[in-house]
Design a protein around this motif. Structure first.
Motif, short mmCIF file in Angstrom:
data_model
loop_
_atom_site.label_atom_id
_atom_site.label_comp_id
_atom_site.label_asym_id
_atom_site.label_seq_id
_atom_site.Cartn_x
_atom_site.Cartn_y
_atom_site.Cartn_z
N ARG A 298 41.14 45.82 38.02
CA ARG A 298 42.32 46.60 37.64
C ARG A 298 43.57 45.75 37.45
O ARG A 298 44.41 46.07 36.62
N ALA A 299 43.70 44.67 38.21
CA ALA A 299 44.86 43.79 38.04
C ALA A 299 44.80 43.14 36.65
O ALA A 299 45.83 43.05 35.97
N GLN A 300 43.62 42.72 36.23
CA GLN A 300 43.48 42.17 34.88
C GLN A 300 43.72 43.25 33.84
O GLN A 300 44.38 43.02 32.83
N PRO B 33 40.66 44.60 42.58
CA PRO B 33 40.40 43.17 42.71
C PRO B 33 39.55 42.85 43.95
O PRO B 33 39.72 43.47 45.00
#
Length: 176
Positions: free
Chosen positions: A123-125, A157
């Motif tokens: 999700r961070a990416q 992550p």
């Protein structure tokens, strides 16, 4: 009757450790499956590339051929990019075809070859603004991009489960 040819194109993302499962599932569905790996993904399988070549019956490709070399793979009837990494998504969405894997799909979609892509990244990416733009650009070109309930939902992550990657969902989409 000749089997349909599928190029299964895998990036350096967790599920590529289990690409043989994706190949077997595609073969079970009647595809003559040719495997193309990004250079980083090929490094993961380097000691065992022979296993993949035996499984597919084709040379596993990860580099462009030399000009004097013949094509090593039959012509593709369809292409499946799975798992698609965040890096490769953004390069592809921006027209950067610096690897054989991205060159094949960048050209293939504009030659009328059906192209399906299913991601695998956290999700961070996924929150990177370039991701949404790249997905929109690929969809505009005719790529069937499988995310959310139709494919793969980004994981938190450090909490991904590459073993549970939904190969079946990706291959089901090939019927569309």
């Amino acid at each position: 009757m000749t089997k349909r040819v599928l190029y299964l194109i895998a990036c350096a993302a967790g599920p590529t450790q289990y690409i043989d499962e994706g190949v077997r599932e595609a073969q079970h569905r009647g595809w003559d499956t040719c495997l193309v790996l990004t250079p980083s993904a090929a490094r993961w399988w380097e000691p065992r590339l022979g296993e993949l070549e035996e499984l597919t019956g084709h040379r596993v490709r990860s580099q462009y051929k030399l000009p004097e070399e013949q094509d090593a793979l039959p012509k593709a009837d369809a292409m499946l990019v799975a798992p698609l990494s965040c890096t490769s998504l953004n390069k592809w969405g921006n027209g950067i075809a610096d690897t054989l894997a991205l060159g094949l799909v960048s050209e293939g979609v504009h030659l009328g070859v059906p192209v399906v892509a299913m991601p695998y990244f956290n999700r961070a990416q996924a929150a990177q603004p370039a991701v949404a733009r790249s997905i929109a650009d690929l969809r505009t070109q005719g790529v069937l991009y499988l995310d959310g309930p139709d494919g793969y939902t980004s994981h938190p992550p450090k909490q991904g489960n590459p073993r549970s990657y939904p190969w079946r969902a990706a291959l089901d989409a090939m019927k569309r």
